[in-house]
Design an enzyme around this catalytic site. Structure first.
Site, PDB file in Angstrom:
ATOM      1  N   ASP A  43       0.832  -1.215   0.000  1.00 17.18           N
ATOM      2  CA  ASP A  43       0.000   0.000   0.000  1.00 17.18           C
ATOM      3  C   ASP A  43       0.869   1.269   0.000  1.00 17.18           C
ATOM      4  O   ASP A  43       1.796   1.389   0.806  1.00 17.18           O
ATOM      5  CB  ASP A  43      -0.898  -0.020   1.250  1.00 17.18           C
ATOM      6  N   ARG A  45       0.390   4.105   1.052  1.00 19.79           N
ATOM      7  CA  ARG A  45       0.320   4.976   2.232  1.00 19.79           C
ATOM      8  C   ARG A  45       1.195   4.505   3.385  1.00 19.79           C
ATOM      9  O   ARG A  45       1.396   5.228   4.361  1.00 19.79           O
ATOM     10  CB  ARG A  45      -1.141   5.053   2.726  1.00 19.79           C
ATOM     11  N   CYS A 100      -6.836  -1.908   4.929  1.00 19.44           N
ATOM     12  CA  CYS A 100      -6.018  -2.612   3.923  1.00 19.44           C
ATOM     13  C   CYS A 100      -6.918  -3.127   2.801  1.00 19.44           C
ATOM     14  O   CYS A 100      -7.819  -3.944   3.023  1.00 19.44           O
ATOM     15  CB  CYS A 100      -5.264  -3.770   4.571  1.00 19.44           C
TER      16      CYS A 100
HETATM   17 CO    CO Z   1      -2.702  -3.185   2.511  1.00 23.91          CO
END
Ligand code: CO
Length: 208
Positions: A43, A45, A100
């Site tokens: 991810d 972020r 997530c």
């Molecule tokens: Co994730």
């Protein structure tokens, strides 16, 4: 994203490092001896080093969708073996994160192609903890709890490896489970019971 800016940023970053230490890159070129292996989600972020305030050379990093440790994934297993057996890290961290997308996608009734077998491992985590998860009414809270339980199960998967079992016996290596809270920026230590899991796991999974 302006890709030209990336190279401008890089020039600025080099200068910042050299301003602090003129031989910064000479030292970096000599090699690495990180003490921590970080296994996190891909991810965008959740940036590994940045959220920990770690410098280049301090953390060996592996990222994949939903921070999975799958026994037949040559990629993650090579990283674990190299970091534990050769770099001799003393800490292995699995770091999940709330919200997530991989964990959410795993629980959708949709054919996601090549992602099916990958995400099925998260469904297996749900199945193991079905009772607890089904009791959580709020959907987002249920996903966030699944994120935590997934981290725990990936820690268990690490303990099943010969590399981790040997390194724990020889030098006290420990596996830790963390979650990054994207809503607040906070890094949360799940304080997983490493010794307890190890004892439980070794009854069946001892390799060495
Ligand atoms: Co994730």
């Amino acid at each position: 994203m302006d890709l030209n800016k990336v190279f401008d940023n890089n020039k600025k970053w080099i200068q910042e490092k050299l301003d602090v230490s003129s031989n910064y890159f000479d030292e970096l070129g000599k090699g690495q001896s990180p003490d921590l292996l970080y296994i996190g989600c891909s991810d965008s972020r959740v940036t590994a080093e940045e959220l920990m305030g770690a410098e280049p050379g301090e953390v060996f990093v592996h990222r994949n969708i939903a921070n999975m440790v799958i026994s037949i994934d040559l990629n993650v297993m090579s990283v674990v073996n190299y970091a534990v057996d050769h770099l001799k890290v003393n800490h292995v961290v699995v770091c999940g994160h709330y919200a997530c997308g991989g964990v959410k996608a795993a629980m959708q009734s949709a054919d996601l192609g090549i992602l099916n077998p990958w995400l099925r491992n998260i469904r297996d985590v749900y199945r193991i903890h079905r009772k607890e998860l089904n009791a959580i009414e709020d959907e987002n809270k249920r996903y966030d709890r699944l994120v935590e339980l997934n981290v725990k199960e990936q820690c268990v998967n690490l303990i099943k490896t010969a590399a981790v079992q040997k390194a724990h016996r020889d030098r006290g290596l420990k596996v830790r489970g963390w979650v990054f809270d994207v809503y607040s920026g906070k890094l949360i230590d799940l304080k997983i019971d490493f010794e307890g899991y190890l004892k439980d796991i070794m009854e069946i999974y001892q390799l060495d």
